[in-house]
Design a protein around this motif. Structure first.
Motif, PDB file in Angstrom:
ATOM      1  N   ASP A   1      66.251  70.841  98.744  1.00 20.01           N
ATOM      2  CA  ASP A   1      65.237  70.707  99.655  1.00 20.01           C
ATOM      3  C   ASP A   1      65.028  69.084  99.443  1.00 20.01           C
ATOM      4  N   THR A   2      65.488  68.333 100.288  1.00 22.59           N
ATOM      5  CA  THR A   2      65.422  66.961  99.982  1.00 22.59           C
ATOM      6  C   THR A   2      64.047  66.255 100.658  1.00 22.59           C
TER       7      THR A   2
ATOM      8  N   ALA B   1      46.311  77.623  98.366  1.00 28.96           N
ATOM      9  CA  ALA B   1      46.053  79.014  97.951  1.00 28.96           C
ATOM     10  C   ALA B   1      47.253  79.729  97.226  1.00 28.96           C
ATOM     11  N   ASP B   2      48.516  79.213  97.552  1.00 32.25           N
ATOM     12  CA  ASP B   2      49.506  79.957  97.029  1.00 32.25           C
ATOM     13  C   ASP B   2      50.734  79.107  96.623  1.00 32.25           C
ATOM     14  N   GLN B   3      50.714  77.671  96.038  1.00 34.45           N
ATOM     15  CA  GLN B   3      51.625  77.070  95.567  1.00 34.45           C
ATOM     16  C   GLN B   3      52.559  77.769  94.738  1.00 34.45           C
ATOM     17  N   ALA B   4      52.058  78.306  93.732  1.00 42.17           N
ATOM     18  CA  ALA B   4      52.949  79.069  92.712  1.00 42.17           C
ATOM     19  C   ALA B   4      53.963  80.122  93.515  1.00 42.17           C
ATOM     20  N   GLN B   5      53.395  80.909  94.265  1.00 42.14           N
ATOM     21  CA  GLN B   5      54.198  81.819  94.946  1.00 42.14           C
ATOM     22  C   GLN B   5      55.201  81.157  95.865  1.00 42.14           C
ATOM     23  N   ALA B   6      54.733  80.182  96.686  1.00 36.99           N
ATOM     24  CA  ALA B   6      55.675  79.594  97.369  1.00 36.99           C
ATOM     25  C   ALA B   6      56.724  78.903  96.739  1.00 36.99           C
ATOM     26  N   MET B   7      56.672  78.370  95.589  1.00 34.92           N
ATOM     27  CA  MET B   7      57.545  77.835  94.655  1.00 34.92           C
ATOM     28  C   MET B   7      58.601  78.688  94.353  1.00 34.92           C
ATOM     29  N   GLU B   8      58.157  80.079  93.790  1.00 33.30           N
ATOM     30  CA  GLU B   8      58.777  81.237  93.540  1.00 33.30           C
ATOM     31  C   GLU B   8      59.674  81.639  94.519  1.00 33.30           C
ATOM     32  N   ARG B   9      59.189  81.713  95.772  1.00 29.18           N
ATOM     33  CA  ARG B   9      59.879  82.014  96.753  1.00 29.18           C
ATOM     34  C   ARG B   9      61.084  81.098  96.977  1.00 29.18           C
ATOM     35  N   ALA B  10      60.770  79.818  96.806  1.00 31.01           N
ATOM     36  CA  ALA B  10      61.902  78.938  96.976  1.00 31.01           C
ATOM     37  C   ALA B  10      63.095  79.011  95.949  1.00 31.01           C
ATOM     38  N   PHE B  11      62.519  79.230  94.691  1.00 29.87           N
ATOM     39  CA  PHE B  11      63.728  79.617  93.684  1.00 29.87           C
ATOM     40  C   PHE B  11      64.284  80.695  93.750  1.00 29.87           C
ATOM     41  N   GLU B  12      63.816  81.689  94.333  1.00 23.17           N
ATOM     42  CA  GLU B  12      64.509  83.116  94.494  1.00 23.17           C
ATOM     43  C   GLU B  12      65.475  82.998  95.668  1.00 23.17           C
ATOM     44  N   ALA B  13      65.292  82.032  96.692  1.00 17.49           N
ATOM     45  CA  ALA B  13      66.240  81.814  97.813  1.00 17.49           C
ATOM     46  C   ALA B  13      67.074  81.047  97.507  1.00 17.49           C
TER      47      ALA B  13
ATOM     48  N   VAL C   1      66.832  77.762  96.252  1.00 20.01           N
ATOM     49  CA  VAL C   1      66.410  76.450  96.342  1.00 20.01           C
ATOM     50  C   VAL C   1      65.565  75.813  95.146  1.00 20.01           C
ATOM     51  N   THR C   2      66.603  75.438  94.127  1.00 14.54           N
ATOM     52  CA  THR C   2      65.977  75.110  92.821  1.00 14.54           C
ATOM     53  C   THR C   2      65.701  73.600  92.505  1.00 14.54           C
ATOM     54  N   ARG C   3      66.382  72.859  93.624  1.00 15.16           N
ATOM     55  CA  ARG C   3      65.807  71.580  93.442  1.00 15.16           C
ATOM     56  C   ARG C   3      65.067  70.939  94.689  1.00 15.16           C
TER      57      ARG C   3
ATOM     58  N   ASP D   1      61.322  70.990  85.883  1.00 19.09           N
ATOM     59  CA  ASP D   1      62.685  71.289  85.930  1.00 19.09           C
ATOM     60  C   ASP D   1      63.367  71.502  87.429  1.00 19.09           C
ATOM     61  N   HIS D   2      62.244  71.326  88.353  1.00 18.83           N
ATOM     62  CA  HIS D   2      62.896  71.661  89.841  1.00 18.83           C
ATOM     63  C   HIS D   2      62.389  70.559  90.913  1.00 18.83           C
ATOM     64  N   CYS D   3      61.314  69.995  90.383  1.00 24.51           N
ATOM     65  CA  CYS D   3      60.626  68.971  91.467  1.00 24.51           C
ATOM     66  C   CYS D   3      60.802  67.394  91.018  1.00 24.51           C
ATOM     67  N   TYR D   4      61.231  66.737  91.997  1.00 18.01           N
ATOM     68  CA  TYR D   4      61.522  65.193  91.834  1.00 18.01           C
ATOM     69  C   TYR D   4      60.799  64.332  92.900  1.00 18.01           C
TER      70      TYR D   4
END
Ligand SMILES: [Zn+2]
Length: 266
Positions: A8-9, A20-32, A34-36, A59-62
């Protein structure tokens, strides 16, 4: 078979929309897959949220650094904001190894046309910063396609490179932009909308020039249009591009991630 990495650029996962749910949104991205995730800056009001996000998910966010054109409108003293951008580009804050682009910057005449001169000035100063640090630009353009191309033309031959984020121009705009430097074209949720002109254009642009982006929390792709966007929905954009170009999602993921490596140097 290993799932290819999706990149995701352009994501604002540090936005208050995810308070309220950044950690969960991040986790859903990794599961999909979307690790960069590349995070553009907006202005000093949200820098700390951006930095915190990068420190937590290093490790994932730039991160990128830049002043958004609509923030120029709201800031009578936008030059102070530009000084902050320049300071961080010269010396990133603690826990931030580097910035990967100058962004997001550009021209936006949709909300207001009262600050055109200031927006062009801020944009040009930030183009100079990108050239100084040999960084790509992440460019936002809204209701300003013509002025955008005119501005980029001034820098033709100076090694400009970057991504036209949420590209919404015509084929003529596309060829004009390519003459100004090495540019990629960011494709997001708009490509999934009915009668989208960008969807018609995508088969005419080589895959090697496309990047995937969500621009979350905005521009949510179908089937979630109208709801909050998030980086995990990048897979719907990948699927749409695969359909439009007659290839597989694996191939779109592989090539667009490779493109992002070339542009951002990772
Ligand atoms: Zn954005």
């Amino acid at each position: 078979m290993t799932t290819p990495i999706l990149t995701d650029t352009h994501s604002h996962l540090y936005d208050t929309a995810f308070a309220a749910d950044q950690a969960q949104a991040m986790e859903r991205a990794f599961e999909a897959g979307v690790t960069r995730i590349f995070l553009p800056a907006i202005d000093s009001e949200s820098h700390e949220a951006l930095f915190d996000c990068v420190r937590t998910y290093s490790d994932h966010c730039y991160p990128m650094m830049g002043l958004h054109p609509t923030s120029v409108n709201e800031s009578p003293d936008y030059r102070k904001e530009l000084e902050i951008v320049a300071k961080y580009l010269a010396s990133p804050p603690q826990g931030i190894p580097k910035f990967y682009a100058v962004g997001e910057v550009g021209l936006d005449f949709y909300w207001s046309q009262d600050h055109i001169a200031e927006q062009i000035d801020a944009f040009e100063r930030q183009i100079e910063m990108a050239l100084t640090y040999d960084l790509p630009l992440a460019i936002h353009t809204r209701n300003a396609q013509e002025q955008m191309i005119a501005t980029l033309r001034k820098y033709q031959g100076r090694g400009l490179r970057g991504v036209m984020h949420a590209f919404a121009g015509s084929y003529t705009d596309y060829t004009a932009i390519k003459e100004c430097g090495e540019f990629f074209f960011g494709i997001g949720g708009v490509s999934t909308y009915k009668n989208s002109s960008i969807a018609e254009l995508i088969p005419r642009i080589p895959l090697t020039e496309l990047l995937l982006e969500t621009d979350c929390p905005y521009l949510t792709p179908v089937p979630f249009r109208g709801k909050r966007n998030e980086s995990s929905y990048l897979r719907y954009i990948c699927l749409k591009i695969a359909e439009l170009t007659g290839t597989t999602t694996e191939e779109v993921a592989r090539i667009t991630t490779e493109n992002s490596r070339r542009l951002f140097g990772i």
